[in-house]
Write an enzyme that holds these catalytic residues in place. Structure first.
Site, PDB file in Angstrom:
ATOM      1  CB  CYS A   2     -11.144   1.512   9.884  1.00  0.00           C
ATOM      2  SG  CYS A   2      -9.975   0.797  11.013  1.00  0.00           S
ATOM      3  NE  ARG A  27     -12.362   3.008   4.242  1.00  0.00           N
ATOM      4  CZ  ARG A  27     -11.809   4.097   3.740  1.00  0.00           C
ATOM      5  NH1 ARG A  27     -11.864   4.313   2.445  1.00  0.00           N
ATOM      6  NH2 ARG A  27     -11.211   4.964   4.522  1.00  0.00           N
ATOM      7  CD1 TRP A  74      -5.326  -3.417   7.624  1.00  0.00           C
ATOM      8  CD2 TRP A  74      -4.496  -1.646   8.716  1.00  0.00           C
ATOM      9  NE1 TRP A  74      -3.963  -3.407   7.450  1.00  0.00           N
ATOM     10  CE2 TRP A  74      -3.422  -2.336   8.108  1.00  0.00           C
ATOM     11  CE3 TRP A  74      -4.204  -0.501   9.464  1.00  0.00           C
ATOM     12  CZ2 TRP A  74      -2.104  -1.914   8.210  1.00  0.00           C
ATOM     13  CZ3 TRP A  74      -2.889  -0.085   9.560  1.00  0.00           C
ATOM     14  CH2 TRP A  74      -1.858  -0.788   8.929  1.00  0.00           C
ATOM     15  CG  ASN A 100     -11.152   5.351   8.868  1.00  0.00           C
ATOM     16  OD1 ASN A 100     -10.067   4.831   9.124  1.00  0.00           O
ATOM     17  ND2 ASN A 100     -11.421   5.929   7.709  1.00  0.00           N
ATOM     18  N   GLY A 101      -9.502   6.178  11.875  1.00  0.00           N
ATOM     19  CA  GLY A 101      -8.494   7.211  12.117  1.00  0.00           C
ATOM     20  C   GLY A 101      -7.691   6.859  13.351  1.00  0.00           C
ATOM     21  CD  GLU A 478       2.913  -0.776  -9.179  1.00  0.00           C
ATOM     22  OE1 GLU A 478       3.530  -0.283  -8.221  1.00  0.00           O
ATOM     23  OE2 GLU A 478       1.736  -1.139  -9.097  1.00  0.00           O
ATOM     24  CE  LYS A 482       0.283  -4.028  -7.465  1.00  0.00           C
ATOM     25  NZ  LYS A 482       0.113  -2.614  -7.419  1.00  0.00           N
ATOM     26  CD  GLU A 485       0.413  -4.795  -3.456  1.00  0.00           C
ATOM     27  OE1 GLU A 485       0.039  -4.194  -2.446  1.00  0.00           O
ATOM     28  OE2 GLU A 485       0.441  -4.272  -4.587  1.00  0.00           O
ATOM     29  CG  HIS A 501      27.617  -1.632  -7.792  1.00  0.00           C
ATOM     30  ND1 HIS A 501      28.961  -1.404  -7.962  1.00  0.00           N
ATOM     31  CD2 HIS A 501      27.020  -1.198  -8.926  1.00  0.00           C
ATOM     32  CE1 HIS A 501      29.173  -0.845  -9.141  1.00  0.00           C
ATOM     33  NE2 HIS A 501      28.008  -0.712  -9.750  1.00  0.00           N
ATOM     34  CE  LYS A 599      -7.520   0.481  -3.473  1.00  0.00           C
ATOM     35  NZ  LYS A 599      -6.540  -0.144  -4.373  1.00  0.00           N
TER      36      LYS A 599
HETATM   37  C1  F6R Z   1       0.055  -1.205  -3.799  1.00  0.00           C
HETATM   38  C2  F6R Z   1      -0.763  -0.110  -3.307  1.00  0.00           C
HETATM   39  C3  F6R Z   1      -0.144   0.853  -2.371  1.00  0.00           C
HETATM   40  C4  F6R Z   1      -0.674   2.273  -2.632  1.00  0.00           C
HETATM   41  C5  F6R Z   1      -0.161   3.232  -1.548  1.00  0.00           C
HETATM   42  C6  F6R Z   1      -0.611   4.651  -1.792  1.00  0.00           C
HETATM   43  O1  F6R Z   1      -0.657  -2.016  -4.680  1.00  0.00           O
HETATM   44  O2  F6R Z   1      -1.919  -0.002  -3.625  1.00  0.00           O
HETATM   45  O3  F6R Z   1       1.247   0.816  -2.423  1.00  0.00           O
HETATM   46  O4  F6R Z   1      -0.254   2.682  -3.895  1.00  0.00           O
HETATM   47  O5  F6R Z   1      -0.618   2.802  -0.295  1.00  0.00           O
HETATM   48  O6  F6R Z   1      -1.997   4.740  -1.805  1.00  0.00           O
HETATM   49  P1  F6R Z   1      -2.736   5.979  -2.414  1.00  0.00           P
HETATM   50  O7  F6R Z   1      -2.433   6.006  -3.880  1.00  0.00           O
HETATM   51  O8  F6R Z   1      -4.170   5.748  -2.122  1.00  0.00           O
HETATM   52  O9  F6R Z   1      -2.179   7.198  -1.734  1.00  0.00           O
END
Ligand code: F6R
Length: 604
Positions: A2, A27, A74, A100-101, A478, A482, A485, A501, A599
């Protein structure tokens, strides 16, 4: 999770609110809305879907007025819908609120208000705030807001508009981000600085539970005791186009290309002839018995690389935790431990909770954070900023690789303190870190066509398995995240030796396996695991700096440049980011705003 924005000044508010929401859409993007006051009443317009749905709805019928608030959502409480979108009116529509929250006690408050004759239009927790404001309203906004504040529990950044307050709106925050932008005869609020950078560079950041009264001529802030407080003004040095795509098709691609510059900013003045200087952080590696690293998602994956590095060079036992687990698992942490919280946004709820738990257990807390003055940065004992600049694409790229760079610096500093690293090794790694930006820049250009070609060949895959050992396994985690997602291909990462295993039973003809064999000490071992999947029909993309060593067992290769072995996860990340990007593009995904995500994750 949000985004909120607010404006009061001499210009029509609606276009400025929409413009700010455009920069905050990362966001949350399942619905949006604005409320504008025309001096007599508050008009709310909102729409389910992306911001352009709201723009369509207001085109030709833009609400008039010079003061307003806006929101991009969101969903947490209640599905995405017109009714659940913000702003929320109070019962008599005298108030409108954006939030937001999470209001944690909203069910109790809903009951409290229902008993007093209130009915609700939405399923959200936020509507409670608007109703409480109406319930407590006595003509004095400050008193009313404080009464409401004393009733709610949880996290919030709030923008509040009331029909009697011509040209004035109110804002307050707790555990959620909010900045106040100061202009000439106009003032703003926003969830983050880039949202209003085209209008101002001067900001104040309200402290927890302070109430800000925002009018065109000024901003007055009151603390918890209702005393007026003087706030320090900070001037942002972010460039005004920091939140623009700059000719790239997507923010993600732009941010992949920004990595060399971002890493340079993160490391350049911290490697000195006298050792690693981590700003004003006073840490003595000799006094640390154990390190805990807690983070979420990609930040956790960065921490996993950091664990290998710190243990190898500084010889400090390092445990890595998902922040959502750390906060509840009763970890054995004490004042001889260092807890490192890693977070790009600095506002992730679980990471913040892990930080508070570590502090409660008397551990010193070092935060590795990108967003300056974010909540995690403010609450940690020490902060090491990653200096990546605003990251807009939901999938992190430069946020992640700058976290790696910061962790290398931390590991080197601790290793020097403890004298656990030979000088020649220290010199070799620091010099490789200094050369990272240049090498990475050339590598991104070079690997880009290979990533496009491989994406063109493998984008129809249903599943992908990323395997590696040691830090290559962390890099595999990672890479898999990527890909899944943004492309929605089911992807898993496995420690290469662990696959047999159980999970190897999933491998069949043409299963896609990305085998990462960058660590020379483990290459032979990973190669034997690559052979295991290949003999069962898998198509293997090998990721390595030594193509000759593995090419016979791979269908395709992504070749990494020669660098210090400890730094290869940075290059693996860039290669796999580009692969994921082009696969998602080929599948027609919404790359910068993948489904169901936002985000920063400010809920548990
Ligand atoms: C994946 C991604 C998320 C963030 C996670 C932590 O591409 O961006 O997995 O890494 O939500 O976010 P931060 O680093 O903002 O605490």
């Amino acid at each position: 999770m949000c985004g909120i924005v607010g404006y009061t000044g001499k210009r029509p508010a609606a276009p400025i609110l929409i413009d700010g929401l455009g920069r905050l859409e990362y966001r949350g993007y399942d619905s949006s809305g604005i409320a504008v006051s025309d001096g007599k009443k508050v008009n709310v317009i909102k729409a389910k879907g992306r911001l352009f749905e709201l723009e369509k709805r207001i085109s030709g019928a833009s609400p008039e007025g010079f003061c307003g608030i806006g929101h991009t959502r969101w969903a947490t409480h209640g599905k995405p819908s017109d009714e659940n979108s913000h702003p929320h009116y109070s019962r008599d529509k005298s108030f409108a609120v954006v939030h937001n929250g999470i209001i944690e006690n909203y069910l109790d408050l809903r009951e409290f208000l229902t008993e007093r004759g209130f009915t609700f239009r939405s399923e959200t927790d936020t509507e409670i705030v608007a109703m409480l404001l109406e319930y407590y309203y006595n003509g004095n906004m400050l008193e009313t807001i404080i009464k409401m504040r004393n009733k709610i529990k949880g996290s919030y950044a709030l923008g509040i508009l009331h029909e009697n307050e011509n040209g004035v709106f109110y804002a307050m925050r707790k555990d959620s981000p909010l900045v106040i932008g100061l202009g000439e005869n106009e003032n703003f609020i926003a969830s983050d600085i880039p949202a209003v950078l085209p209008y101002t560079r001067r900001f104040i950041i309200p402290d927890e539970q302070e109430v800000a009264v925002i009018s065109p001529d000024g901003v007055t802030v009151y603390n918890r005791n209702r005393e007026q407080v003087n706030k320090q003004i900070t001037v942002s040095d972010l460039s005004a186009d920091a939140a623009e795509k700059d000719g790239f098709a997507h923010f993600m691609l732009k941010e992949i290309y920004e990595q060399p510059g971002a890493i340079k900013k993160t490391v350049h003045d911290r490697i000195t002839p006298d050792g690693i200087k981590l700003d004003r952080i006073k840490l003595d590696g000799k006094k640390i018995r154990k390190i805990f690293i807690a983070a979420c998602g990609s930040a956790y994956h960065a921490g996993a690389v950091g664990k290998y590095f710190i243990e190898k060079y500084a010889r400090i036992e390092t445990e890595i935790d998902l922040a959502s687990e750390f906060r509840y698992r009763d970890p054995i942490v004490g004042d001889d431990c260092l807890t490192v919280i890693i977070s790009q946004s600095g506002e992730t709820a679980d990471s913040l909770a892990a930080l508070r738990e570590a502090k409660r257990l008397k551990s010193r807390v070092l935060a590795i954070v990108n967003v300056v003055d974010s909540i995690i940065a403010r609450e940690a004992d020490d902060v090491l900023y990653t200096r990546a600049g605003p990251e807009i694409a939901v999938a992190t790229t430069k946020g992640y690789t700058t976290q790696l760079a910061a962790l290398y610096l931390l590991g080197l500093k601790l290793a020097r303190d403890r004298e656990t690293i030979p000088q020649s090794e220290y010199d070799g790694i620091t010099s490789a870190v200094e050369k990272l930006p240049e090498l990475l820049s050339a590598f991104i250009d070079e690997v880009n066509p290979a990533a496009q070609y491989l994406a063109g060949k493998y984008y129809p895959a249903n599943d992908a398995y990323f395997i590696g050992r040691g830090a290559d396994w962390s890099a595999a985690l990672e890479g898999a995240l990527k890909l899944k997602e943004i492309s929605y291909i089911h992807a898993e990462a496995y420690a290469a030796g662990e696959l047999k295993h159980g999970t190897i039973s999933l491998i069949e003809k043409n299963s896609l396996v990305i085998g990462i064999a960058a660590d020379p000490a483990l290459r032979e071992k990973t190669l034997s695991n690559i052979k295991e999947v290949r003999s069962r029909g898998a198509a293997v993309i090998g990721v390595t700096d030594s193509p000759d060593a593995i090419k016979a067992e791979c269908d395709e290769l992504m070749v990494l440049p020669a660098t210090h072995p400890a730094l290869t996860p940075v290059f693996t990340a860039a290669a796999l980011q580009l692969f994921a990007y082009y696969v998602a593009a080929a599948r027609g995904g919404d790359i910068d705003k993948p489904r169901n995500l936002a985000k920063s994750v400010t809920v548990e």
